[in-house]
Enzyme design. Structure first.
Site, PDB file in Angstrom:
ATOM      1  N   ASP A  10      15.813  13.430 -20.419  1.00  0.00           N
ATOM      2  CA  ASP A  10      16.499  14.246 -19.421  1.00  0.00           C
ATOM      3  C   ASP A  10      17.888  13.665 -19.205  1.00  0.00           C
ATOM      4  O   ASP A  10      18.168  12.526 -19.580  1.00  0.00           O
ATOM      5  CB  ASP A  10      15.725  14.246 -18.096  1.00  0.00           C
ATOM      6  CG  ASP A  10      16.394  15.108 -17.028  1.00  0.00           C
ATOM      7  OD1 ASP A  10      17.028  16.117 -17.386  1.00  0.00           O
ATOM      8  OD2 ASP A  10      16.305  14.768 -15.829  1.00  0.00           O
ATOM      9  N   SER A  11      18.727  14.463 -18.578  1.00  0.00           N
ATOM     10  CA  SER A  11      20.072  13.976 -18.232  1.00  0.00           C
ATOM     11  C   SER A  11      19.975  13.140 -16.962  1.00  0.00           C
ATOM     12  O   SER A  11      20.588  13.453 -15.945  1.00  0.00           O
ATOM     13  CB  SER A  11      21.025  15.156 -18.016  1.00  0.00           C
ATOM     14  OG  SER A  11      20.571  15.964 -16.951  1.00  0.00           O
ATOM     15  N   TYR A  42      23.786  17.360 -17.146  1.00  0.00           N
ATOM     16  CA  TYR A  42      24.116  18.179 -18.309  1.00  0.00           C
ATOM     17  C   TYR A  42      24.642  19.548 -17.880  1.00  0.00           C
ATOM     18  O   TYR A  42      25.348  20.209 -18.636  1.00  0.00           O
ATOM     19  CB  TYR A  42      22.877  18.375 -19.194  1.00  0.00           C
ATOM     20  CG  TYR A  42      22.532  17.195 -20.080  1.00  0.00           C
ATOM     21  CD1 TYR A  42      23.216  15.982 -19.986  1.00  0.00           C
ATOM     22  CD2 TYR A  42      21.510  17.289 -21.012  1.00  0.00           C
ATOM     23  CE1 TYR A  42      22.878  14.915 -20.796  1.00  0.00           C
ATOM     24  CE2 TYR A  42      21.171  16.229 -21.834  1.00  0.00           C
ATOM     25  CZ  TYR A  42      21.847  15.034 -21.723  1.00  0.00           C
ATOM     26  OH  TYR A  42      21.515  13.971 -22.526  1.00  0.00           O
ATOM     27  N   GLY A  43      24.266  19.966 -16.687  1.00  0.00           N
ATOM     28  CA  GLY A  43      24.653  21.287 -16.208  1.00  0.00           C
ATOM     29  C   GLY A  43      26.141  21.514 -16.079  1.00  0.00           C
ATOM     30  O   GLY A  43      26.598  22.652 -15.998  1.00  0.00           O
ATOM     31  N   CYS A  73      14.320  18.746 -19.101  1.00  0.00           N
ATOM     32  CA  CYS A  73      15.633  19.147 -18.591  1.00  0.00           C
ATOM     33  C   CYS A  73      15.807  20.641 -18.813  1.00  0.00           C
ATOM     34  O   CYS A  73      15.741  21.107 -19.957  1.00  0.00           O
ATOM     35  CB  CYS A  73      16.726  18.363 -19.323  1.00  0.00           C
ATOM     36  SG  CYS A  73      18.419  18.859 -18.917  1.00  0.00           S
ATOM     37  N   ASN A  74      15.996  21.392 -17.730  1.00  0.00           N
ATOM     38  CA  ASN A  74      16.179  22.837 -17.848  1.00  0.00           C
ATOM     39  C   ASN A  74      17.413  23.184 -18.661  1.00  0.00           C
ATOM     40  O   ASN A  74      17.394  24.074 -19.518  1.00  0.00           O
ATOM     41  CB  ASN A  74      16.306  23.458 -16.454  1.00  0.00           C
ATOM     42  CG  ASN A  74      15.004  23.487 -15.697  1.00  0.00           C
ATOM     43  OD1 ASN A  74      14.265  24.462 -15.745  1.00  0.00           O
ATOM     44  ND2 ASN A  74      14.715  22.402 -14.981  1.00  0.00           N
ATOM     45  N   THR A  75      18.521  22.495 -18.403  1.00  0.00           N
ATOM     46  CA  THR A  75      19.780  22.809 -19.069  1.00  0.00           C
ATOM     47  C   THR A  75      19.696  22.558 -20.570  1.00  0.00           C
ATOM     48  O   THR A  75      20.156  23.372 -21.378  1.00  0.00           O
ATOM     49  CB  THR A  75      20.933  21.989 -18.465  1.00  0.00           C
ATOM     50  OG1 THR A  75      21.031  22.271 -17.065  1.00  0.00           O
ATOM     51  CG2 THR A  75      22.250  22.322 -19.129  1.00  0.00           C
ATOM     52  N   CYS A 183      15.854  22.741 -11.913  1.00  0.00           N
ATOM     53  CA  CYS A 183      16.338  21.444 -12.405  1.00  0.00           C
ATOM     54  C   CYS A 183      15.259  20.419 -12.119  1.00  0.00           C
ATOM     55  O   CYS A 183      14.691  20.411 -11.014  1.00  0.00           O
ATOM     56  CB  CYS A 183      17.646  21.067 -11.707  1.00  0.00           C
ATOM     57  SG  CYS A 183      18.236  19.386 -12.090  1.00  0.00           S
ATOM     58  N   THR A 184      14.952  19.552 -13.085  1.00  0.00           N
ATOM     59  CA  THR A 184      13.850  18.610 -12.901  1.00  0.00           C
ATOM     60  C   THR A 184      14.143  17.530 -11.866  1.00  0.00           C
ATOM     61  O   THR A 184      13.237  16.830 -11.422  1.00  0.00           O
ATOM     62  CB  THR A 184      13.459  17.955 -14.240  1.00  0.00           C
ATOM     63  OG1 THR A 184      14.618  17.345 -14.829  1.00  0.00           O
ATOM     64  CG2 THR A 184      12.885  18.987 -15.189  1.00  0.00           C
ATOM     65  N   HIS A 185      15.400  17.395 -11.459  1.00  0.00           N
ATOM     66  CA  HIS A 185      15.720  16.480 -10.362  1.00  0.00           C
ATOM     67  C   HIS A 185      15.232  17.039  -9.011  1.00  0.00           C
ATOM     68  O   HIS A 185      14.892  16.283  -8.098  1.00  0.00           O
ATOM     69  CB  HIS A 185      17.232  16.257 -10.257  1.00  0.00           C
ATOM     70  CG  HIS A 185      17.816  15.323 -11.268  1.00  0.00           C
ATOM     71  ND1 HIS A 185      17.971  15.657 -12.587  1.00  0.00           N
ATOM     72  CD2 HIS A 185      18.312  14.049 -11.138  1.00  0.00           C
ATOM     73  CE1 HIS A 185      18.529  14.645 -13.239  1.00  0.00           C
ATOM     74  NE2 HIS A 185      18.749  13.659 -12.392  1.00  0.00           N
TER      75      HIS A 185
END
Length: 260
Positions: A10-11, A42-43, A73-75, A183-185
């Site tokens: 992930d970012s 990353y977004g 990571c969605n992005t 977003c995974t955050h």
């Protein structure tokens, strides 16, 4: 082969929310997690940069012998998964905002989506939205600044609270009954969001669905680790945020710096 690890990237530290779901469902699997905090989020990157970083991360995990890759990571998923699947000969699991379940369940015909710019502007996001939510009012909001605060360990700061109020007010005013976290955050912000949102609003993230999909993919490819011993877990980050990441993981899990 079955004892080889599940690779995740992930970012930053947010994908640990996905790792937790996978760990809970598949406790005997070994895992290797890369947190590219140096390039987070990353977004805000260009699509070309997102693809470049995603290839780099995946290549590292494949070189380490990972039997399956989870893009936590969605992005990265919405911008790079097709390219990664074409380039690498291992199963690759992605994640995207859970628009479908929200669209199917909404009673007010209005849902909110909190995500990064890179996710909301992607072709895959728009395809999914048009497919499942064409007759529903969608209130999109770029969560600018949220990832950076989480990376800095400021989840409960006044600044975070003010940003969440700002981002969710238009959604509440539009009478949403579901908030999709893209977003995974963002699952780490659920305690705060529950305090800010009306009780009728349900929050959806994709973590459990990704874990179930990972398990099903391992089973269908005969890659499940059948050893009945708790798996080993390695965590790497390319900034000095080792303490922030370790606190999110809990149980004093060791996070190591890795220059990648």
């Amino acid at each position: 082969m079955n004892t080889k690890p599940i690779g995740l990237f992930d970012s930053g530290v947010g994908g640990t929310s996905i790792w937790k779901e996978i760990r809970a469902l598949l406790p005997f699997e070994n895992t290797l997690y890369l947190a590219d905090s140096k390039n987070a989020p990353y977004g805000t990157q260009s699509q070309e940069k997102i693809i470049e970083l995603s290839i780099k991360n995946t290549q590292y995990l494949v070189n380490k012998g990972c039997k399956i890759i989870v893009i936590a990571c969605n992005t990265a998923t919405t911008n790079a998964i097709d390219i990664l699947r074409a380039q690498f000969n291992v199963p690759i699991i992605g994640i995207e905002p859970a628009i479908k379940p929200a669209a199917l369940k909404t009673q007010t015909k209005a849902i909110g989506i909190l995500a990064t710019k890179g996710t909301l502007s992607s072709a895959l996001f728009h395809k999914t939205t048009n497919l499942y939510a064409s007759d529903i009012s969608i209130v999109e909001r770029v969560g600018e600044g949220l990832v950076s605060l989480i990376e800095e360990g400021k989840m409960n700061s006044l600044e975070m609270t003010e940003l969440l109020k700002l981002y969710t007010k238009p959604m509440v005013d539009s009478n949403i009954d579901y908030l999709v976290l893209g977003c995974t955050h963002y699952p780490y912000l659920i305690p705060q969001l529950l305090k800010l949102l009306p009780k009728k609003v349900s929050i959806i993230d994709s973590g459990l669905a990704v874990a179930r999909h990972t398990k099903a993919t391992l089973e269908s490819n005969n890659l499940i680790n059948n050893e009945n011993t708790i798996g080993k877990n390695l965590f790497y980050i390319n900034t000095n945020n080792t303490q922030t990441m370790s606190s999110l993981l809990g149980k004093n899990r060791k996070v190591e710096y890795l220059d990648f």
